[in-house]
Design an enzyme around this catalytic site. Structure first.
Site, PDB file in Angstrom:
ATOM      1  N   ARG A  79       0.860  -1.391  -0.191  1.00 21.76           N
ATOM      2  CA  ARG A  79       0.077   0.032  -0.001  1.00 21.76           C
ATOM      3  C   ARG A  79       0.752   1.233  -0.165  1.00 21.76           C
ATOM      4  O   ARG A  79       0.384   2.260  -0.704  1.00 21.76           O
ATOM      5  CB  ARG A  79      -1.001   0.026   1.194  1.00 21.76           C
ATOM      6  CG  ARG A  79      -1.921  -1.047   1.041  1.00 21.76           C
ATOM      7  CD  ARG A  79      -2.692  -1.196   2.375  1.00 21.76           C
ATOM      8  NE  ARG A  79      -3.517  -0.126   2.716  1.00 21.76           N
ATOM      9  CZ  ARG A  79      -4.438  -0.071   3.909  1.00 21.76           C
ATOM     10  NH1 ARG A  79      -4.017  -1.240   4.838  1.00 21.76           N
ATOM     11  NH2 ARG A  79      -5.038   0.834   4.161  1.00 21.76           N
ATOM     12  N   ASN A 113      -9.121   7.787   6.523  1.00 22.38           N
ATOM     13  CA  ASN A 113      -8.094   7.340   5.461  1.00 22.38           C
ATOM     14  C   ASN A 113      -6.844   7.575   6.005  1.00 22.38           C
ATOM     15  O   ASN A 113      -6.531   8.579   6.778  1.00 22.38           O
ATOM     16  CB  ASN A 113      -8.349   8.233   4.245  1.00 22.38           C
ATOM     17  CG  ASN A 113      -9.466   7.898   3.542  1.00 22.38           C
ATOM     18  OD1 ASN A 113     -10.444   6.974   4.067  1.00 22.38           O
ATOM     19  ND2 ASN A 113     -10.097   8.643   2.845  1.00 22.38           N
ATOM     20  N   ASP A 115      -3.979   7.743   3.647  1.00 25.19           N
ATOM     21  CA  ASP A 115      -3.440   7.825   2.359  1.00 25.19           C
ATOM     22  C   ASP A 115      -2.592   9.224   1.958  1.00 25.19           C
ATOM     23  O   ASP A 115      -2.043   9.481   1.247  1.00 25.19           O
ATOM     24  CB  ASP A 115      -4.180   7.493   1.156  1.00 25.19           C
ATOM     25  CG  ASP A 115      -5.638   8.371   1.065  1.00 25.19           C
ATOM     26  OD1 ASP A 115      -6.534   7.941   0.633  1.00 25.19           O
ATOM     27  OD2 ASP A 115      -5.581   9.704   1.674  1.00 25.19           O
ATOM     28  N   HIS A 130      -6.995   7.439  11.876  1.00 31.26           N
ATOM     29  CA  HIS A 130      -6.648   6.151  11.917  1.00 31.26           C
ATOM     30  C   HIS A 130      -5.005   6.135  11.505  1.00 31.26           C
ATOM     31  O   HIS A 130      -4.504   5.075  11.135  1.00 31.26           O
ATOM     32  CB  HIS A 130      -7.254   5.161  10.979  1.00 31.26           C
ATOM     33  CG  HIS A 130      -8.511   4.912  11.491  1.00 31.26           C
ATOM     34  ND1 HIS A 130      -9.755   4.754  10.542  1.00 31.26           N
ATOM     35  CD2 HIS A 130      -9.209   4.998  12.582  1.00 31.26           C
ATOM     36  CE1 HIS A 130     -10.848   4.771  11.028  1.00 31.26           C
ATOM     37  NE2 HIS A 130     -10.504   4.719  12.545  1.00 31.26           N
ATOM     38  N   ASN A 224     -22.160   9.233  -1.385  1.00 35.70           N
ATOM     39  CA  ASN A 224     -21.636   7.698  -1.509  1.00 35.70           C
ATOM     40  C   ASN A 224     -22.226   7.103  -2.919  1.00 35.70           C
ATOM     41  O   ASN A 224     -23.025   7.796  -3.488  1.00 35.70           O
ATOM     42  CB  ASN A 224     -22.088   6.888  -0.258  1.00 35.70           C
ATOM     43  CG  ASN A 224     -21.399   5.875  -0.121  1.00 35.70           C
ATOM     44  OD1 ASN A 224     -21.215   5.001  -1.212  1.00 35.70           O
ATOM     45  ND2 ASN A 224     -20.702   5.478   0.981  1.00 35.70           N
TER      46      ASN A 224
HETATM   47  C1  BV8 Z   1     -11.202   0.374  19.008  1.00 34.97           C
HETATM   48  C2  BV8 Z   1      -6.130   1.938   9.582  1.00 34.97           C
HETATM   49  C3  BV8 Z   1     -11.233   0.310  21.291  1.00 34.97           C
HETATM   50  C4  BV8 Z   1      -5.505   0.683   9.294  1.00 34.97           C
HETATM   51  C5  BV8 Z   1      -8.501   1.271  10.100  1.00 34.97           C
HETATM   52  C6  BV8 Z   1     -13.461  -6.520  19.006  1.00 34.97           C
HETATM   53  C7  BV8 Z   1     -12.270  -5.790  19.902  1.00 34.97           C
HETATM   54  C8  BV8 Z   1     -12.033  -4.775  19.841  1.00 34.97           C
HETATM   55  C9  BV8 Z   1     -12.583  -3.811  19.036  1.00 34.97           C
HETATM   56  C10 BV8 Z   1     -13.516  -4.303  18.329  1.00 34.97           C
HETATM   57  C11 BV8 Z   1     -14.221  -5.520  18.222  1.00 34.97           C
HETATM   58  N1  BV8 Z   1     -15.022  -5.792  17.346  1.00 34.97           N
HETATM   59  C12 BV8 Z   1     -15.289  -4.616  16.830  1.00 34.97           C
HETATM   60  C13 BV8 Z   1     -14.281  -3.795  17.277  1.00 34.97           C
HETATM   61  C14 BV8 Z   1     -14.233  -2.404  16.978  1.00 34.97           C
HETATM   62  C15 BV8 Z   1     -13.590  -2.125  15.746  1.00 34.97           C
HETATM   63  C16 BV8 Z   1     -14.566  -2.151  14.432  1.00 34.97           C
HETATM   64  O1  BV8 Z   1     -15.184  -0.996  14.307  1.00 34.97           O
HETATM   65  N2  BV8 Z   1     -14.739  -3.102  13.647  1.00 34.97           N
HETATM   66  C17 BV8 Z   1     -15.615  -3.270  12.700  1.00 34.97           C
HETATM   67  C18 BV8 Z   1     -14.901  -3.884  11.254  1.00 34.97           C
HETATM   68  C19 BV8 Z   1     -16.832  -3.858  13.144  1.00 34.97           C
HETATM   69  N3  BV8 Z   1     -12.948  -0.995  15.842  1.00 34.97           N
HETATM   70  C20 BV8 Z   1     -11.665  -0.960  16.268  1.00 34.97           C
HETATM   71  O2  BV8 Z   1     -11.013  -1.894  16.525  1.00 34.97           O
HETATM   72  C21 BV8 Z   1     -11.095   0.382  16.492  1.00 34.97           C
HETATM   73  N4  BV8 Z   1     -10.529   0.639  17.801  1.00 34.97           N
HETATM   74  O3  BV8 Z   1     -12.362  -0.023  18.764  1.00 34.97           O
HETATM   75  O4  BV8 Z   1     -10.578   0.508  19.919  1.00 34.97           O
HETATM   76  C22 BV8 Z   1     -10.911  -0.903  21.739  1.00 34.97           C
HETATM   77  C23 BV8 Z   1      -9.765  -1.247  22.226  1.00 34.97           C
HETATM   78  C24 BV8 Z   1      -9.263  -2.241  22.661  1.00 34.97           C
HETATM   79  C25 BV8 Z   1     -10.264  -3.121  22.953  1.00 34.97           C
HETATM   80  C26 BV8 Z   1     -11.700  -2.926  22.767  1.00 34.97           C
HETATM   81  C27 BV8 Z   1     -12.061  -1.733  22.295  1.00 34.97           C
HETATM   82  C28 BV8 Z   1     -10.113   0.717  15.449  1.00 34.97           C
HETATM   83  C29 BV8 Z   1     -10.676   1.123  14.361  1.00 34.97           C
HETATM   84  C30 BV8 Z   1      -9.400   1.432  13.316  1.00 34.97           C
HETATM   85  C31 BV8 Z   1      -9.049   0.422  12.350  1.00 34.97           C
HETATM   86  N5  BV8 Z   1      -8.064   0.814  11.414  1.00 34.97           N
HETATM   87  N6  BV8 Z   1      -7.698   1.805   9.355  1.00 34.97           N
HETATM   88  C32 BV8 Z   1      -5.520   0.221   7.614  1.00 34.97           C
HETATM   89  O5  BV8 Z   1      -6.070   1.248   7.177  1.00 34.97           O
HETATM   90  O6  BV8 Z   1      -4.870  -0.385   7.300  1.00 34.97           O
HETATM   91  S1  BV8 Z   1      -9.940   1.006   9.767  1.00 34.97           S
HETATM   92  C33 BV8 Z   1     -10.195   0.958   8.023  1.00 34.97           C
HETATM   93  O7  BV8 Z   1     -11.724   0.967   7.577  1.00 34.97           O
HETATM   94  C34 BV8 Z   1      -9.754   2.044   7.302  1.00 34.97           C
HETATM   95  O8  BV8 Z   1      -9.435   3.284   8.140  1.00 34.97           O
HETATM   96  C35 BV8 Z   1     -11.031   2.652   6.530  1.00 34.97           C
HETATM   97  O9  BV8 Z   1     -11.054   3.979   6.257  1.00 34.97           O
HETATM   98  C36 BV8 Z   1     -12.031   2.307   7.445  1.00 34.97           C
HETATM   99  C37 BV8 Z   1     -13.692   2.295   7.349  1.00 34.97           C
HETATM  100  O10 BV8 Z   1     -13.768   1.867   6.135  1.00 34.97           O
HETATM  101  P1  BV8 Z   1     -14.272   2.831   4.901  1.00 34.97           P
HETATM  102  O11 BV8 Z   1     -13.358   4.056   5.014  1.00 34.97           O
HETATM  103  O12 BV8 Z   1     -15.593   3.318   5.328  1.00 34.97           O
HETATM  104  O13 BV8 Z   1     -14.001   2.031   3.821  1.00 34.97           O
HETATM  105  P2  BV8 Z   1     -14.890   1.028   3.082  1.00 34.97           P
HETATM  106  O14 BV8 Z   1     -14.435   0.175   2.175  1.00 34.97           O
HETATM  107  O15 BV8 Z   1     -15.634   0.342   4.130  1.00 34.97           O
HETATM  108  O16 BV8 Z   1     -16.102   1.847   2.525  1.00 34.97           O
HETATM  109  C38 BV8 Z   1     -15.729   2.659   1.190  1.00 34.97           C
HETATM  110  C39 BV8 Z   1     -17.180   3.458   1.043  1.00 34.97           C
HETATM  111  O17 BV8 Z   1     -16.878   4.174  -0.076  1.00 34.97           O
HETATM  112  C40 BV8 Z   1     -18.326   2.482   0.622  1.00 34.97           C
HETATM  113  O18 BV8 Z   1     -19.701   2.790   1.265  1.00 34.97           O
HETATM  114  C41 BV8 Z   1     -18.475   2.843  -0.848  1.00 34.97           C
HETATM  115  O19 BV8 Z   1     -19.731   2.687  -1.344  1.00 34.97           O
HETATM  116  C42 BV8 Z   1     -17.914   4.346  -1.101  1.00 34.97           C
HETATM  117  N7  BV8 Z   1     -17.331   4.374  -2.334  1.00 34.97           N
HETATM  118  C43 BV8 Z   1     -16.733   3.692  -3.011  1.00 34.97           C
HETATM  119  N8  BV8 Z   1     -16.527   4.520  -4.152  1.00 34.97           N
HETATM  120  C44 BV8 Z   1     -16.865   5.690  -4.198  1.00 34.97           C
HETATM  121  C45 BV8 Z   1     -17.611   5.771  -2.855  1.00 34.97           C
HETATM  122  N9  BV8 Z   1     -18.450   6.805  -2.249  1.00 34.97           N
HETATM  123  C46 BV8 Z   1     -18.132   7.913  -3.163  1.00 34.97           C
HETATM  124  N10 BV8 Z   1     -17.644   7.835  -4.183  1.00 34.97           N
HETATM  125  C47 BV8 Z   1     -17.029   6.826  -4.785  1.00 34.97           C
HETATM  126  N11 BV8 Z   1     -16.355   6.934  -5.955  1.00 34.97           N
END
Ligand code: BV8
Ligand code: ZN
Length: 253
Positions: A79, A113, A115, A130, A224
């Site tokens: 990446r 993001n 990037d 992030h 979106n």
């Molecule tokens: C946290 C950096 C507290 C890395 C990222 C179990 C234990 C602990 C936590 C959890 C758990 N289960 C769930 C959680 C919470 C978890 C979470 O939310 N999980 C999700 C999957 C359910 N969150 C965490 O863990 C966070 N920390 O909770 O800490 C904690 C701590 C310890 C113990 C307990 C709690 C940390 C979250 C951060 C993770 N890091 N990124 C890397 O990038 O490599 S997140 C990653 O996803 C990216 O940052 C990205 O930005 C983010 C969100 O995704 P989107 O940006 O929305 O991208 P996506 O592809 O999903 O969607 C794109 C959209 O664009 C779509 O809607 C599409 O339709 C649209 N699109 C496409 N093309 C276009 C468009 N729109 C307009 N125009 C276009 N042309």
């Protein structure tokens, strides 16, 4: 809550969104991977969240780095290399224009993001929830450095203490940078209009900002290409490429 999809209704949505923006005193924008999609940066769930057959949520974690640092660095080096060939797109530039018009005291850009394209486009104040793909930090000492454009070895070591370094990004199950999160939350709870741009709104706590904005009565606009988990909470949904819709709304201001 209105959803406009075909071009006639889309024109109405663009006008409605411009009307709402014109009246807004303080703006907050939350962006996700979709705002960089037209720059050629793959989204997370576009590839149904897979990379080399791994779920991204399984590679972007401290556990994965502990277990197999080479795999995780392969994911991030790929990446990082891809960053060299990408440029901001009109969606990023439209957000620079909004920041210019509202000014730094009344405009906040919060991004999920990593990037760096918002800054490359000219955004002055960006809250990176992030982290940043170009930045690395040591797993053992306080070494941290922005090293864009550099291809790192498969297990890069710290120049200060020779321990492993890692990408300076927030992995799943890691806390967000406290000061940045607090600023984002504080700006969100005092904004009058909140834009959700290019995010599937499934990752927390970032997605929680949407609810926080709604709870303080802010007007919500979604940009979106399709409906998301946030769609039912927004006042106006604009569905199409952000690289076209955002500049279009700015043109109608
Ligand atoms: C946290 C950096 C507290 C890395 C990222 C179990 C234990 C602990 C936590 C959890 C758990 N289960 C769930 C959680 C919470 C978890 C979470 O939310 N999980 C999700 C999957 C359910 N969150 C965490 O863990 C966070 N920390 O909770 O800490 C904690 C701590 C310890 C113990 C307990 C709690 C940390 C979250 C951060 C993770 N890091 N990124 C890397 O990038 O490599 S997140 C990653 O996803 C990216 O940052 C990205 O930005 C983010 C969100 O995704 P989107 O940006 O929305 O991208 P996506 O592809 O999903 O969607 C794109 C959209 O664009 C779509 O809607 C599409 O339709 C649209 N699109 C496409 N093309 C276009 C468009 N729109 C307009 N125009 C276009 N042309
Ligand atoms: Zn070190």
């Amino acid at each position: 809550m209105h959803h406009f999809v075909d071009c006639g209704e889309q024109e109405a949505a663009i006008n409605q969104a411009a009307d709402i923006l014109r009246r807004a005193d303080r703006l907050v924008v939350l962006t996700g991977a979709g705002v960089s999609a037209e720059s050629g940066v793959p989204t997370f769930r576009g590839s149904n969240g897979l990379w080399e057959g791994h779920h991204i949520e399984e590679v972007a974690t401290p556990e994965a780095f502990q277990r197999d640092p080479k795999l995780v660095w392969r994911f991030y080096n790929m990446r990082r290399a891809a960053l060299a060939g990408i440029q901001p797109n009109p969606a990023h530039r439209a957000l620079v224009e909004l920041e210019r018009r509202w000014g730094p005291a009344r405009f906040t850009l919060v991004t999920q993001n990593i990037d760096g394209l918002h800054q490359a486009a000219g955004s002055q104040r960006v809250l990176e929830l992030h982290g940043r793909l170009s930045r690395v930090r040591c797993t053992a000492c306080r070494y941290i450095a922005d090293r864009p454009g550099e291809s790192l070895p498969e297990l890069p070591r710290c120049p200060e203490c020779d321990e492993l370094i890692r990408p300076d990004v927030v992995w799943f199950h890691e806390m967000l940078p406290q000061d940045i999160w607090l600023q984002a939350a504080e700006r969100t709870t005092s904004c009058s209009c909140f834009l959700v741009v290019g995010t599937s709104a499934v990752v927390y706590p970032a997605a929680g900002l949407i609810r926080m904005a709604r709870d303080v009565g802010a007007a919500l606009l979604e940009f979106n290409i399709e409906r998301t988990a946030a769609s039912r909470s927004v006042d106006v949904g604009l569905y199409g490429p952000a690289g076209w819709l955002l500049p279009e709304v700015v043109r109608h201001l």
